[in-house]
Scaffold this motif. Structure first.
Motif, PDB file in Angstrom:
ATOM      1  N   ARG A 148      -4.807   6.284   6.783  1.00  0.00           N
ATOM      2  CA  ARG A 148      -4.910   6.825   5.428  1.00  0.00           C
ATOM      3  C   ARG A 148      -3.553   7.046   4.775  1.00  0.00           C
ATOM      4  O   ARG A 148      -3.418   6.869   3.554  1.00  0.00           O
ATOM      5  N   GLY A 149      -2.529   7.417   5.542  1.00  0.00           N
ATOM      6  CA  GLY A 149      -1.212   7.626   4.952  1.00  0.00           C
ATOM      7  C   GLY A 149      -0.650   6.354   4.355  1.00  0.00           C
ATOM      8  O   GLY A 149      -0.261   6.318   3.179  1.00  0.00           O
ATOM      9  N   MET A 150      -0.610   5.304   5.136  1.00  0.00           N
ATOM     10  CA  MET A 150      -0.094   4.024   4.653  1.00  0.00           C
ATOM     11  C   MET A 150      -1.005   3.445   3.577  1.00  0.00           C
ATOM     12  O   MET A 150      -0.527   2.965   2.531  1.00  0.00           O
ATOM     13  N   SER A 151      -2.313   3.481   3.819  1.00  0.00           N
ATOM     14  CA  SER A 151      -3.255   2.882   2.872  1.00  0.00           C
ATOM     15  C   SER A 151      -3.145   3.529   1.498  1.00  0.00           C
ATOM     16  O   SER A 151      -3.192   2.840   0.471  1.00  0.00           O
ATOM     17  N   ALA A 152      -2.995   4.842   1.458  1.00  0.00           N
ATOM     18  CA  ALA A 152      -2.872   5.532   0.173  1.00  0.00           C
ATOM     19  C   ALA A 152      -1.532   5.232  -0.484  1.00  0.00           C
ATOM     20  O   ALA A 152      -1.468   4.948  -1.691  1.00  0.00           O
ATOM     21  N   ASN A 153      -0.458   5.285   0.284  1.00  0.00           N
ATOM     22  CA  ASN A 153       0.870   5.123  -0.302  1.00  0.00           C
ATOM     23  C   ASN A 153       1.096   3.740  -0.895  1.00  0.00           C
ATOM     24  O   ASN A 153       1.646   3.616  -1.992  1.00  0.00           O
ATOM     25  N   VAL A 154       0.701   2.692  -0.174  1.00  0.00           N
ATOM     26  CA  VAL A 154       0.969   1.356  -0.695  1.00  0.00           C
ATOM     27  C   VAL A 154       0.146   1.088  -1.952  1.00  0.00           C
ATOM     28  O   VAL A 154       0.608   0.404  -2.877  1.00  0.00           O
ATOM     29  N   ARG A 155      -1.064   1.632  -2.006  1.00  0.00           N
ATOM     30  CA  ARG A 155      -1.882   1.446  -3.201  1.00  0.00           C
ATOM     31  C   ARG A 155      -1.376   2.298  -4.361  1.00  0.00           C
ATOM     32  O   ARG A 155      -1.385   1.866  -5.515  1.00  0.00           O
ATOM     33  N   ARG A 156      -0.919   3.502  -4.060  1.00  0.00           N
ATOM     34  CA  ARG A 156      -0.427   4.405  -5.098  1.00  0.00           C
ATOM     35  C   ARG A 156       0.872   3.893  -5.712  1.00  0.00           C
ATOM     36  O   ARG A 156       1.111   4.062  -6.917  1.00  0.00           O
ATOM     37  N   HIS A 157       1.703   3.264  -4.907  1.00  0.00           N
ATOM     38  CA  HIS A 157       3.035   2.873  -5.368  1.00  0.00           C
ATOM     39  C   HIS A 157       3.132   1.415  -5.812  1.00  0.00           C
ATOM     40  O   HIS A 157       4.203   0.997  -6.263  1.00  0.00           O
ATOM     41  N   ARG A 158       2.060   0.656  -5.684  1.00  0.00           N
ATOM     42  CA  ARG A 158       2.176  -0.777  -5.950  1.00  0.00           C
ATOM     43  C   ARG A 158       2.611  -1.081  -7.380  1.00  0.00           C
ATOM     44  O   ARG A 158       3.358  -2.049  -7.616  1.00  0.00           O
ATOM     45  N   ASP A 159       2.157  -0.300  -8.354  1.00  0.00           N
ATOM     46  CA  ASP A 159       2.523  -0.567  -9.743  1.00  0.00           C
ATOM     47  C   ASP A 159       4.003  -0.332  -9.997  1.00  0.00           C
ATOM     48  O   ASP A 159       4.570  -0.894 -10.944  1.00  0.00           O
ATOM     49  N   ALA A 160       4.630   0.493  -9.158  1.00  0.00           N
ATOM     50  CA  ALA A 160       6.051   0.804  -9.347  1.00  0.00           C
ATOM     51  C   ALA A 160       6.962  -0.156  -8.589  1.00  0.00           C
ATOM     52  O   ALA A 160       8.175  -0.149  -8.797  1.00  0.00           O
ATOM     53  N   VAL A 161       6.383  -0.983  -7.719  1.00  0.00           N
ATOM     54  CA  VAL A 161       7.186  -1.889  -6.886  1.00  0.00           C
ATOM     55  C   VAL A 161       6.597  -3.299  -7.011  1.00  0.00           C
ATOM     56  O   VAL A 161       5.645  -3.643  -6.304  1.00  0.00           O
ATOM     57  N   PRO A 162       7.124  -4.130  -7.908  1.00  0.00           N
ATOM     58  CA  PRO A 162       6.546  -5.450  -8.160  1.00  0.00           C
ATOM     59  C   PRO A 162       6.404  -6.328  -6.917  1.00  0.00           C
ATOM     60  O   PRO A 162       5.392  -7.029  -6.764  1.00  0.00           O
ATOM     61  N   ALA A 163       7.380  -6.290  -6.025  1.00  0.00           N
ATOM     62  CA  ALA A 163       7.299  -7.120  -4.817  1.00  0.00           C
ATOM     63  C   ALA A 163       6.138  -6.679  -3.936  1.00  0.00           C
ATOM     64  O   ALA A 163       5.455  -7.509  -3.313  1.00  0.00           O
TER      65      ALA A 163
END
Length: 203
Positions: free
Chosen positions: A117-132
């Motif tokens: 849940r930690g990784m799954s939430a963070n990568v989805r939450r931050h994807r709009d801020a990190v184009p790559a």
């Protein structure tokens, strides 16, 4: 002379192999450090300086091994999935009943979401801020989830193309944020899977 040449070749081969193994280990440490940071502070808050510190290397070493941010994210993803392999969803597709099939998939998927849940939430939450990162997720996670929805939805139609409502309901059911909300509401994974299966069936 032949014996000396053979010794020289063997020594060069050993040196090249040792150098390659050392580089592989360096890349592994960098990928592991990146994965740890992504799962705790998130990709948008992860710095190369902190990756280097945790990996025990210099910042220049991080850049030398991963010149492009996309390469680093791909290595991070591979490391994380190697440590936390996604569930095998093939067995549930052997079930003939579409409701049983979907519920079995959801139980496995929700249990994996809970473990990661930690990784799954963070990568989805931050994807709009990190184009790559967003590009990597589109090509990997988004593509796999779309294929999964495409595989599950037809079971709820009468032999034809599933309605948009059914397909949308399946897509919602398998989404991480759906699991997250149900978990926050206090449902365990089995109860959440059963609830979402009823929702899809009613669509």
């Amino acid at each position: 002379m032949l014996w000396l040449n053979a010794m020289s070749i063997e020594k060069r081969t050993y040196t090249k192999r040792a150098r390659a193994e050392a580089q592989d280990e360096t890349r592994r440490r960098i990928a592991a450090a990146t994965a740890e940071l992504h799962s705790t502070v998130g990709p948008a808050q992860t710095t190369v300086a902190e990756i280097a510190r945790r990996a025990g290397v210099q910042r220049a070493t991080v850049y030398a091994n991963f010149p492009e941010e996309t390469e680093l994210f791909r290595a991070c993803q591979a490391h994380f999935l190697g440590e936390n392999p996604p569930p095998d969803l093939v067995p549930p597709f052997a079930l003939s009943d579409p409701r049983e099939r979907l519920e079995a998939v959801l139980r496995l998927l929700y249990a994996w979401y809970r473990r990661t849940r930690g990784m799954s939430a963070n990568v989805r939450r931050h994807r709009d801020a990190v184009p790559a990162l967003d590009a990597l997720l589109r090509d990997s996670v988004d593509a796999r989830m779309a294929a999964l929805a495409d595989g599950l939805a037809p079971g709820f139609s009468d032999g034809g193309t599933p309605s948009r409502a059914v397909h949308a309901a399946v897509a919602v059911a398998i989404d991480f944020w759906t699991w997250r909300r149900l978990a926050d509401e206090g449902l365990d994974d089995d109860a959440a899977a059963a609830l979402m299966t009823r929702m899809v069936a009613s669509a």
